[in-house]
Enzyme design. Structure first.
Site, PDB file in Angstrom:
ATOM      1  N   ARG A  14       0.832  -1.212   0.000  1.00  0.00           N
ATOM      2  CA  ARG A  14       0.000   0.000   0.000  1.00  0.00           C
ATOM      3  C   ARG A  14       0.863   1.258   0.000  1.00  0.00           C
ATOM      4  NH1 ARG A  14      -4.713  -0.888   4.235  1.00  0.00           N
ATOM      5  NH2 ARG A  14      -5.444   1.037   3.252  1.00  0.00           N
ATOM      6  N   ASP A  40     -15.257   3.017   2.759  1.00  0.00           N
ATOM      7  CA  ASP A  40     -15.164   1.620   3.215  1.00  0.00           C
ATOM      8  C   ASP A  40     -16.445   0.824   2.951  1.00  0.00           C
ATOM      9  OD1 ASP A  40     -12.598   2.055   4.044  1.00  0.00           O
ATOM     10  OD2 ASP A  40     -13.111   2.339   6.150  1.00  0.00           O
TER      11      ASP A  40
END
Ligand code: S3P
Length: 426
Positions: free
Chosen positions: A119, A313
């Site tokens: 990431r 999310d």
């Protein structure tokens, strides 16, 4: 995990404490002066990483059920951990803790698991380096991160966020505690503001004016107690389940309703869902209330870019809602989904296709044409907690048996997810 559809979901439940607020409570409590008690904290794999990192830096943290007691050491009281700090799967832990570590006079190394190692960290390395921090990643971009002491204090900055990211914003705000003046952050589209709210609750003075966030360093913080509201991102799975499964009605008590997090409620309501909010109040600078979601036929919608930061999310579970809605749902400008625990665009496209959904992958999003029925299947979680939970809800709304592989990854944010789901079955 075997999921047997299709039973209605009814009852009243609670979801575990908010993950973002739990991380921040541990971090800010650790650098405050005095004892902070956090009630209803989420104790999951991610938040335990944060607790362990601060314990390693000499902070005394007692855990008792869902309550932790932190003996804050003050802004400059952290100690050299003398070994690497392991953030596991948690981007929030790595990015926010870095903001605090760049202000310390000892070196640290932050490591992560295979997913976190892929990431991007340049998004914090760039602004923190502009503040004078000495922080390096692999290829300027990836974990492990090595942080060396830099000149004190750090420089304040004027910084426009290149991506809508609460983690980047929070990392800069935490570093600002160790800086010499007023920092201004320009945030074009809103993202969760728990750091601003919690720092203010502990005595800071952060002001938001239109797209600008202003913060000045503060000499010290005095400890405060926190009650962590239920996590709306966890509640989202049950909200959508109750909405799409005929005959369902679920009440979720004491959920965080911070307006930078409630995009999911607006979207499901816009899709024709029936969600009622009750018993709203404010606790430690955060809004909290009950959510009542019941079955209601949904229609497809287009989700606007401006609200993506308030539901980032929740896109995997919104994709599930869309897969059962009438008509087309379009989600664009959501490239950020590629940089989460897994590439969430690809994961949802692959697995919903596996269930026979009409779903198209875009470079920055998804187009879904809803269907009345999907078929049960063997589904991959990609070791991503939100993918596992979203697919479990989709599977629950089919007739037959589905298998979710590696379902244990739900422990990252919602350890008793399956118990709660099965408890609601009727
Ligand atoms: C989080 C911010 C979001 C979110 C993550 C938690 C936080 O990430 O996806 O689960 O606690 O600040 P970004 O800010 O990088 O979008």
């Amino acid at each position: 995990m075997i999921i047997k559809g299709k039973k209605r979901l009814c009852g009243q439940i609670r979801v575990p404490g908010d993950k973002s607020i739990s991380h921040r409570g541990v971090m800010i409590g650790s650098i405050a002066e005095g004892e902070t008690i956090i009630e209803n904290i989420l104790l999951s794999e991610d938040t335990i990483r944060t607790i362990e990192c601060f314990r390693q830096m000499g902070v005394n943290i007692d855990i008792e059920d869902c309550r932790v007691k932190i003996k804050g050491v003050g802004l400059n009281g952290l100690k050299d951990p003398n070994k690497v700090l392991d953030c596991g799967n948690s981007g929030t832990a790595m990015r926010l803790i870095s903001g605090i570590l760049v202000g310390q006079q000892f070196p640290t190394t932050l490591i992560g698991d295979d997913s976190l190692n892929k990431r991007p960290m340049d998004r914090i390395i760039v602004p923190l380096s502009k503040m004078g921090a000495n922080i390096k990643g692999v290829d300027y971009k990836y974990p492990p991160l090595k942080i060396l002491p830099s000149k004190t204090p750090l420089e304040s900055i004027d910084y426009e966020l290149p991506v809508a990211s609460a983690q980047v914003k929070s990392s800069i705000l935490l570093a600002c505690l160790y800086s010499n003046g007023k920092t201004r952050i320009i945030e074009k589209n809103p993202t969760r503001d728990h750091t601003e709210r919690m720092l203010n609750y502990f005595g800071a003075h952060i002001i938001k004016e239109k797209d600008y966030i202003y913060m000045e360093p503060k000499g010290k913080f005095i400890a405060k107690n926190i009650y962590v509201p239920g996590d709306i991102s966890s509640a989202a799975f049950l909200i959508v389940a109750a909405t799409i499964i005929e005959g369902s009605s679920v009440i979720i008590k004491d959920v965080g309703l911070n307006p930078t997090r409630t995009g999911i409620i607006n979207v499901i309501n816009d899709m024709g869902g029936s969600i009622k909010i009750e018993n709203v109040r404010i606790l430690n600078n955060e809004t909290i209330g009950d959510i009542h979601a019941s079955y209601s036929p949904l229609k497809g919608i287009e989700i606007q870019e401006e609200i993506l930061g308030t539901l980032i999310d929740e896109i995997p579970i919104i994709a599930v809602a869309a897969a059962f809605a009438k008509g087309k749902t379009i989600i664009k400008n959501a490239e950020e989904l590629k940089y989460k625990e897994t590439n969430r665009i690809k994961a949802m496209v692959n697995e919903l296709k596996n269930m026979d959904a009409n779903i198209i992958e875009l470079p920055d999003g998804l187009i879904i044409e809803g269907k009345e029925k999907l078929k049960p299947a063997t589904l991959k979680s990609y070791n991503d907690h939100r993918i596992a939970m979203a697919l479990s809800i989709a599977a629950f709304n089919t007739e037959g048996e589905s298998i979710i592989d590696n379902h244990e990854c739900v422990n990252i944010s919602y350890p008793n997810f399956y118990e709660t789901l099965f408890q609601l079955e009727h």
